[in-house]
Motif scaffolding. Structure first.
Motif, mmCIF file in Angstrom:
data_model
loop_
_atom_site.group_PDB
_atom_site.id
_atom_site.type_symbol
_atom_site.label_atom_id
_atom_site.label_comp_id
_atom_site.label_asym_id
_atom_site.label_seq_id
_atom_site.Cartn_x
_atom_site.Cartn_y
_atom_site.Cartn_z
ATOM 1 N N SER A 146 0.937 -1.261 0.077
ATOM 2 C CA SER A 146 -0.171 -0.151 0.146
ATOM 3 C C SER A 146 0.713 1.335 0.023
ATOM 4 O O SER A 146 0.464 2.397 -0.167
ATOM 5 N N LEU A 147 2.251 1.261 -0.120
ATOM 6 C CA LEU A 147 3.089 2.320 0.081
ATOM 7 C C LEU A 147 3.643 2.492 -1.337
ATOM 8 O O LEU A 147 4.527 1.578 -1.675
ATOM 9 N N ASN A 148 3.306 3.453 -1.923
ATOM 10 C CA ASN A 148 4.054 3.827 -3.142
ATOM 11 C C ASN A 148 5.200 4.780 -3.026
ATOM 12 O O ASN A 148 4.892 5.917 -2.918
ATOM 13 N N VAL A 149 6.404 4.291 -3.038
ATOM 14 C CA VAL A 149 7.451 4.883 -2.850
ATOM 15 C C VAL A 149 7.978 5.967 -3.922
ATOM 16 O O VAL A 149 8.237 5.161 -4.965
ATOM 17 N N ARG A 150 8.029 7.171 -4.136
ATOM 18 C CA ARG A 150 7.928 8.084 -5.184
ATOM 19 C C ARG A 150 9.367 8.742 -5.165
ATOM 20 O O ARG A 150 9.676 9.201 -6.024
ATOM 21 N N GLY A 151 9.950 8.901 -3.847
ATOM 22 C CA GLY A 151 11.337 9.683 -4.152
ATOM 23 C C GLY A 151 11.733 10.017 -2.656
ATOM 24 O O GLY A 151 11.453 9.345 -1.686
ATOM 25 N N LEU A 152 12.396 10.963 -2.616
ATOM 26 C CA LEU A 152 13.160 11.388 -1.129
ATOM 27 C C LEU A 152 12.778 13.023 -0.877
ATOM 28 O O LEU A 152 12.670 13.733 -1.613
ATOM 29 N N MET A 153 12.707 13.057 0.537
ATOM 30 C CA MET A 153 12.611 14.550 1.079
ATOM 31 C C MET A 153 13.700 14.793 2.223
ATOM 32 O O MET A 153 14.460 13.779 2.734
ATOM 33 N N THR A 154 14.225 15.890 2.255
ATOM 34 C CA THR A 154 15.065 16.467 3.291
ATOM 35 C C THR A 154 14.969 17.978 3.729
ATOM 36 O O THR A 154 14.302 18.452 3.125
ATOM 37 N N LEU A 155 15.322 18.055 5.058
ATOM 38 C CA LEU A 155 15.280 19.231 5.577
ATOM 39 C C LEU A 155 16.820 19.747 5.788
ATOM 40 O O LEU A 155 17.589 19.359 6.258
ATOM 41 N N ALA A 156 17.077 21.162 5.015
ATOM 42 C CA ALA A 156 18.591 21.510 4.945
ATOM 43 C C ALA A 156 18.896 21.978 6.374
ATOM 44 O O ALA A 156 18.006 22.342 7.042
ATOM 45 N N GLU A 157 20.037 22.196 6.644
ATOM 46 C CA GLU A 157 20.644 22.745 7.989
ATOM 47 C C GLU A 157 20.260 24.122 7.972
ATOM 48 O O GLU A 157 20.310 24.881 6.778
#
Length: 234
Positions: free
Chosen positions: A158-169
């Motif tokens: 049920s989890l469609n992995v589409r990409g990546l995310m981050t928060l910069a310093e």
């Protein structure tokens, strides 16, 4: 605020112009960078002003806010995106109200989301959040664990992995901020090379999105530049 800055539509036009400038400086097509308005702490009136300006998809940090706004604005049929740290006990609400989670960072959360989504009979797009900064306050998966984590996620239909995310310093040093974004881009390439279709990169906010675009972001999460100063309650 005065003039165009006094309206959401005016601020949206200004942000889109800045996105176009950043893309042109980086030799990129502005159409390749998606904008996610972040409506956290703002009420339904602010969201409706954004809807009137053409926006249909909104980022929120807290599931409680998504629940309240989704219920109040049900007739608008909006898409709600979880971008904040997510506790497993919120999985049922996420499965009911959210259209996407951009902060998946551990296996117990994947288990909870998959179980709740299967009970709802639906699937959900997710981005894996990586911790590319050194700040203890920032959440995210250790990048060195990414490939193993992506392998484990294949067990959750049920989890469609589409990409990546981050928060910069949070830094005044552009090189430090760029490094955070560049690290995510490079880990995306490693994952692709290993056979994982993690195409999207969600990185960049109101204060640093030009640097994120320069480093390859294709989605920026913009709050204060669109909605104005945050209104936090004690």
């Amino acid at each position: 605020m005065t003039g165009d800055d006094a309206t959401f539509a005016g601020r949206l036009a200004a942000v889109r112009a800045r996105i176009a400038d950043a893309c042109h400086a980086a030799g990129r097509d502005p159409a390749a960078v998606r904008l996610l308005p972040v409506s956290k702490t703002f009420g339904t009136d602010a969201v409706l002003e954004a809807v009137a300006a053409g926006e249909r998809r909104f980022g929120e940090n807290k599931v409680q806010e998504i629940q309240a706004k989704a219920s109040a604005l049900a007739a608008e049929h909006l898409d709600w995106v979880v971008i904040g740290h997510l506790q497993t006990n919120k999985a049922k609400a996420v499965a009911r109200y959210a259209s996407e989670v951009q902060s998946l960072d551990r296996i117990d959360l994947a288990v909870a989301l998959d179980k709740a989504l299967q009970a709802q009979g639906r699937a959900l797009d997710v981005l894996v959040q990586l911790k590319t900064s050194t700040e203890p306050s920032k959440s995210g998966l250790d990048p060195a664990s990414l490939l193993d984590f992506l392998h484990e996620l294949r067990s959750f239909p049920s989890l469609n992995v589409r990409g990546l995310m981050t928060l910069a310093e949070a830094s005044d040093d552009e090189a430090v901020v760029r490094r955070c974004f560049r690290d995510l881009y490079q880990w995306r390439d490693r994952a692709r090379h290993a056979g994982y279709a993690v195409d999207r990169l969600s990185m960049g906010m109101s204060g640093d999105f030009a640097l994120a675009i320069a480093e390859g972001s294709d989605e920026i999460r913009i709050g204060s530049a669109l909605f104005g100063q945050r209104r936090y309650t004690p």
